[in-house]
Design a protein around this motif. Structure first.
Motif, short mmCIF file in Angstrom:
data_model
loop_
_atom_site.label_atom_id
_atom_site.label_comp_id
_atom_site.label_asym_id
_atom_site.label_seq_id
_atom_site.Cartn_x
_atom_site.Cartn_y
_atom_site.Cartn_z
N ARG A 55 70.95 56.94 22.32
CA ARG A 55 69.77 56.42 21.59
C ARG A 55 68.68 55.99 22.55
N ASP A 89 64.94 57.43 22.66
CA ASP A 89 63.78 56.52 22.54
C ASP A 89 62.84 56.71 23.72
N ASN A 103 63.17 51.57 12.50
CA ASN A 103 63.09 50.66 13.65
C ASN A 103 62.94 49.21 13.20
N GLY A 110 61.83 49.79 20.26
CA GLY A 110 61.71 50.02 18.81
C GLY A 110 60.36 49.65 18.25
N ILE A 145 57.51 51.83 19.73
CA ILE A 145 57.44 53.16 19.09
C ILE A 145 56.87 53.05 17.70
#
Length: 908
Positions: free
Chosen positions: A698, A702, A773, A870, A873
């Motif tokens: 992950r 990301d 997120n 998170g 983004i």
């Protein structure tokens, strides 16, 4: 006794002088208070006591009172005729606009004006409305008759039918008053062919027409009015506005005068129409009209004015004084064109007991009664004036003696330590104001008591007892004033002896402040002079050309003026002025180019270069320095962008290189999980290995996505998206996870009944990633056992703020949450706002802006899962789709607000 008098002679002399001085002041206050009277309108008049008139009703002051009341009464009846119907206010009363605007004209126009009828209440409400008389654009004028076309500025003065209220004596027969007081003749030949050509040329243009909040009574619109030759609809609009303005003003007068012209005043009035019906009165309407008129005729002052014959009958009015009354009443004849009679009477002290049943009880507190009482009292006390004049002379002498006494006390040697009392520490001006105010109060009370005793029957000149009572009150008042003056004089002496009379005054404080300010100004000026001296070269370059040129020009002018050739001097002055102006223009133009270059560079145009070819001196040096700064900044930006690109490439390459072996690790871990391994430690190791490899996967994804977004290498598939459905789906997927931590969901994401769906123009996959997120962030960091609030609504502002948030910059608005405010003028478009709120398990000792930066986590100990990417983004994805992403922190409250433009048919 002699010894006591000798020891206290200064005290006795001071007391006598003070008593005489205050007596003089009291006499002046008594005369000023008693001789000044006020009428019903609040105007002050001084009674003339040295006339032969025995009664107040025969004095000029009474005629001034009556004239003011007649003026107010006539104006009240005039406006009441426009507002009332059958004696009561009627908002539905109809008026003809053109007839109303010409109501004061006695000469009838040769051209018959059209009928345009409105209700009085509609015009008043229209004028007082918030929008007032607004205009709107009305398509093309092809559909409007040519008579409705607006005239040009040159024709406005000769064609206008805008008629305002003027007296008929100022107009010639067959002429109309225009808005700027020019005349218009009704001769049709005066309308030139040029005006018609101008009207036809404008037939293809658009025009502004009045927004009719209220319609006429006799037609659907004022633009349906049939106009006579030469009249335009612009004239009609002006006439309507003029009438509305006059009626609104008259309505205010009407309401204010109704309170002033009360029934309990001694001035009585009765206005009847030709048929004998009562129109306006402050008497009892149920009484017989003839009986009321007979009772009014028996009063001390009586007048009757006939509006039809313009005749005035007076009784009790001095010969010659009725002329102003007749002139005043004549000016309001236009309000009663059908005729009628106005009966007026003033009840005096002599007839206060007669006809009480018809005219009502006599009012002793009326302005006429109060003025008459003062006049009678002062007239009867004229023999006392001699005593008062002697007292005034004694007061002047006493003041001189008091001044000498104070001078003698002050000249005595100062004590080593003067004892000041509490009152002595007050500001000097404040103490003087309190002393003077107390003296006025005591004198006024004493005067009022003396006057009330006189009104109660104590005639001071009818017997010895009455005179003693009156003099006793005066002496008591003088004694109190003496004590006050004695106390203030003692305080004044102590101030002077202690040296605080001037230092403890307001004037001293003000002068001291002015002294400090002047010192600072002088210091600034001196600092400026030192600066000029320290920069002598700059001062020489700045001042010498200017002042040297002015001096040379002055000497040249002086020379040519001396030889008598003024023309050459003026010519040289013009040449110098032109050259100096060109120099200033060139200097300012050069500075403007430099400022433009600085502005362009500050706005991001780093490649911009200032042209220095035609620049000289310091301006050229400055421009070259700005160019060098731009080049330096451009190089720095180029290097920074190159570093950022290398960093993004590094992240992408490293992530890609990690991705291949990481996939193999995940696959082999998955194969191990499928094996039947009995060893508990081995299975625990495999579980941990699986979790960490998935987390690493992950993190790698990301990093790649964050790198793509920051470099702009991202493709968006924009389309219509239902936010409510997307939100409901996301909540459903995370609902079980949240319940594991005891999080309760409070969601309001559906539109209200009858409201349009919450649609936006966005990429569904990217928007889903944003919600994923956010909800994952809540699962990781929210406090267990708390609530999570999810809200979707339609707003009209791009940003909102909270009263508790110091970063609020957008203003206020009403919303579902009483803590929320917004600025309704921040944006005019409809927007969809998504709000998510929760309570953090950890203290949020971090700025809201830092949480959206990469690799920044709210968990400083980094004990929880997460990469710190998170929120970064999510914010970048929202901005890439044209939305706004804001985070607000208030203690442990964590709130995210996402704002998208609402989807419409015109959205692309």
């Amino acid at each position: 006794m002699k010894n006591w008098l000798k020891e206290n002679k200064r005290l006795i002399a001071g007391a006598i002088s003070q008593i005489c001085a205050m007596g003089m002041a009291f006499v002046l206050a008594f005369l000023g208070y008693s001789m000044n009277v006020v009428n019903r309108q609040g105007s002050y008049y001084t009674l003339d006591l040295f006339t032969d008139e025995e009664n107040f009703e025969q004095t000029s002051t009474f005629y001034d009172f009556l004239h003011a009341d007649l003026s107010q009464l006539s104006e009240y009846m005039a406006v009441s005729s426009q507002m009332e119907k059958n004696g009561k206010y009627d908002s539905g009363k109809e008026i003809d606009i053109f007839a109303y605007n010409n109501r004061k004209r006695t000469v009838k126009p040769e051209v018959e004006l059209p009928k345009l009828i409105y209700k009085t209440g509609d015009l008043i409400a229209w004028w007082n409305s918030e929008d007032g008389f607004g205009y709107e654009s009305y398509g093309s004028t092809e559909s409007i008759p040519e008579k409705s076309m607006e005239t040009t500025a040159e024709d406005e003065e000769t064609v206008s039918y805008m008629i305002v209220a003027e007296t008929a004596d100022e107009m010639a027969e067959g002429e109309y008053s225009t808005e700027n007081n020019t005349a218009y003749t009704t001769d049709e030949a005066a309308l030139s062919d040029e005006t018609e050509e101008q009207q036809s040329d404008t037939a293809e243009q658009t025009m502004d027409r009045l927004i009719e909040e209220y319609k006429p009574v006799n037609m659907d619109s004022l633009y349906d009015l049939t106009l006579p030759d030469g009249m335009t609809y612009a004239n009609v609009e002006q006439a309507v506005q003029q009438a509305a303005s006059d009626l609104a003003t008259n309505y205010t007068i009407y309401n204010s005068y109704k309170q002033v012209l009360k029934e309990d005043m001694n001035l009585k009035y009765l206005m009847v129409d030709p048929s004998g019906k009562v129109q306006y009165t402050n008497l009892d309407r149920s009484k017989d009209t003839d009986a009321l008129i007979t009772a009014m005729q028996e009063c001390g002052v009586y007048m009757c004015y006939d509006y039809e014959t313009d005749e005035l009958v007076c009784d009790g009015v001095k010969a010659g004084n009725e002329v102003p009354y007749k002139s005043l009443l004549h000016s309001y004849r236009y309000s009663f064109p059908e005729g009628g009679k106005l009966y007026i009477c003033v009840r005096t002290q002599a007839d206060q007991g007669t006809n009480s049943k018809l005219l009502g009880k006599w009012n002793g507190h009326d302005t006429y009664a109060q003025a008459a009482k003062s006049y009678t009292m002062l007239k009867s006390k004229l023999p006392l004036m001699g005593f008062m004049m002697l007292l005034m002379i004694a007061g002047v002498l006493a003041l001189s003696a008091l001044a000498g006494y104070l001078a003698f006390i002050i000249m005595q040697p100062k004590r080593e330590k003067e004892q000041l009392r509490y009152f002595d520490t007050w500001y000097t001006e404040l103490a003087a104001a309190i002393a003077i105010g107390s003296a006025v109060l005591i004198g006024g009370v004493g005067l009022e008591i003396a006057a009330s005793l006189s009104d109660s029957g104590y005639d001071t000149y009818s017997g010895q007892i009455g005179a003693k009572i009156f003099c006793g009150i005066l002496l008591l008042t003088f004694f109190l004033l003496y004590l006050l003056l004695l106390a203030y004089t003692g305080s004044l002496v102590r101030r002077i002896k202690a040296g605080t009379f001037w230092k403890n005054s307001i004037c001293y404080k003000i002068l001291h402040i002015m002294k400090v300010v002047c010192k600072r100004c002088i210091h600034v000026i001196c600092r400026g002079i030192r600066s000029v001296f320290n920069h002598r070269s700059l001062a020489v370059r700045s001042f010498v050309p200017v002042y040297g040129g002015l001096l040379g020009l002055f000497l040249v002018n002086l020379f040519f003026a001396g030889v008598g050739v003024i023309g050459i001097a003026i010519f040289l002055d013009l040449i110098v002025i032109i050259l100096y102006g060109l120099y200033i223009y060139y200097s300012n133009r050069t500075r403007e180019k430099i400022v433009e270059g600085i502005t362009r560079i500050s706005e991001g145009d780093l490649a911009y270069q200032i042209d220095t070819e035609k620049m000289y001196g310091e301006n050229k040096v400055m421009a070259e320095a700005v160019n060098q700064i731009g080049n330096a900044v451009q190089n720095a930006v180029t290097i920074s962008m190159k570093d950022e690109r290398l960093k993004a490439d590094l992240i992408t390459n490293v992530s890609h290189d990690i991705k291949t072996p990481l996939t193999s690790i995940i696959n082999y871990v998955d194969l191990l999980k499928r094996e039947d391994i009995q060893n508990e430690k081995a299975r625990e190791y495999i579980r941990i290995l699986d979790e960490k490899s998935q987390r690493l996967k992950r993190l790698t994804l990301d990093l790649v996505e964050a790198s793509k977004i920051s470099s702009g290498n991202i493709t968006l598939k924009m389309g219509q998206l239902n936010v409510s459905e997307l939100f409901t789906q996301a909540i459903g997927e995370y609902e079980d996870k949240w319940k594991e931590k005891g999080l309760q969901i409070v969601a309001d994401v559906e539109p209200k009944e009858g409201e349009k769906p919450y649609l936006i123009w966005a990429d569904s996959d990217r928007t889903w990633r944003v919600l994923n997120n956010l909800f994952g962030n809540i699962y990781k960091y929210a406090m267990q056992g708390t609530r999570v609030y999810c809200d979707v609504r339609r707003t009209t502002a791009m940003k909102h703020c909270y009263a508790a948030d110091d970063m609020c910059q957008t203003g206020k608005r009403e919303s579902r949450n009483t803590n929320e405010t917004y600025d309704a003028g921040a944006a005019n478009e409809n927007r969809i706002e998504i709000t998510v709120k929760n309570i953090s398990a950890q203290p949020l000792n971090i700025a809201a802006d830092e949480l959206t930066e990469r690799f920044i986590r709210g968990d400083v100990s980094r004990s929880t899962e997460g990469s710190g990417l998170g929120l970064s983004i999510a914010k970048n994805l929202v901005k890439a789709q044209g939305g706004e992403f804001e985070i607000y922190l208030d203690g442990d409250l964590f709130k995210v607000s996402i704002d998208f433009p609402a989807y419409t048919d015109n959205t692309h």
